[in-house]
Design an enzyme around this catalytic site. Structure first.
Site, PDB file in Angstrom:
ATOM      1  N   HIS A 202      -6.529  -0.343  -3.977  1.00 21.02           N
ATOM      2  CA  HIS A 202      -5.755  -1.040  -5.134  1.00 21.02           C
ATOM      3  C   HIS A 202      -4.626  -1.901  -4.629  1.00 21.02           C
ATOM      4  O   HIS A 202      -4.788  -3.372  -4.590  1.00 21.02           O
ATOM      5  CB  HIS A 202      -5.223  -0.563  -5.996  1.00 21.02           C
ATOM      6  CG  HIS A 202      -4.640  -0.791  -7.595  1.00 21.02           C
ATOM      7  ND1 HIS A 202      -2.922  -0.523  -7.327  1.00 21.02           N
ATOM      8  CD2 HIS A 202      -4.894  -1.657  -9.000  1.00 21.02           C
ATOM      9  CE1 HIS A 202      -2.990  -1.238  -8.467  1.00 21.02           C
ATOM     10  NE2 HIS A 202      -3.410  -1.816  -9.141  1.00 21.02           N
TER      11      HIS A 202
ATOM     12  N   ASP B  16      -6.010  -4.131 -11.831  1.00 19.94           N
ATOM     13  CA  ASP B  16      -6.097  -3.023 -12.366  1.00 19.94           C
ATOM     14  C   ASP B  16      -7.424  -2.551 -13.087  1.00 19.94           C
ATOM     15  O   ASP B  16      -7.549  -1.487 -12.923  1.00 19.94           O
ATOM     16  CB  ASP B  16      -4.462  -3.112 -13.495  1.00 19.94           C
ATOM     17  CG  ASP B  16      -3.346  -3.364 -12.996  1.00 19.94           C
ATOM     18  OD1 ASP B  16      -3.010  -3.590 -11.649  1.00 19.94           O
ATOM     19  OD2 ASP B  16      -2.447  -4.140 -13.840  1.00 19.94           O
TER      20      ASP B  16
END
Length: 139
Positions: A63, A105
């Site tokens: 991420h 996300d």
């Protein structure tokens, strides 16, 4: 009590899409991102260094790398657009940069869900930064 205070302080600084990220994690993984991943391993939470400690921590590493590739918008406080249909979430909107943030996300939330069985709060929750000194792998 101390943990509640820390979480309250973390939430005070949450703006824009970070709350959307929390919502995606809740929808997809069924867990609170703040409580489960706010301070986990070497990469979940603020900052990130060293080697990811387990597959859940690797979700945060990936991420972070994903955010590092996004240019043209603020990855932490601009709102993005997504839609839900038949349980599937799709990132959208007119701004390609914010769509990328949403996709980062979304991928992380799916990764958290797919690695719930590797999550080890006894070992990696509030993991000391001194244990994250190994050289980081490239993104």
């Amino acid at each position: 009590m101390r943990t509640l205070w820390i979480m309250a302080v973390l939430l005070l600084g949450v703006e824009g899409h970070l709350m959307q990220f929390e919502t995606l994690i809740m929808k997809i993984a069924g867990r609170s991102g703040v409580w489960w991943y706010g301070s986990y391993g070497c990469y979940c939470g603020a900052g990130g260094q060293g080697r990811p400690q387990d597959p859940s921590d690797r979700c945060c590493f990936v991420h972070d790398c994903c955010y590092g590739k996004v240019t043209g918008c603020n990855t932490k406080d601009e709102f993005y657009t997504y839609s839900e249909e038949n349980g599937a979430i799709t990132c959208g909107g007119e701004n390609p940069c914010l769509k990328e943030v949403c996709e980062c996300d979304l991928a992380a939330a799916i990764c958290f869900r797919d690695n719930l069985d590797t999550y080890n709060s006894k070992k990696y929750w509030m993991f000391p930064a001194k244990n994250c000194l190994e050289e980081s792998e490239p993104c």
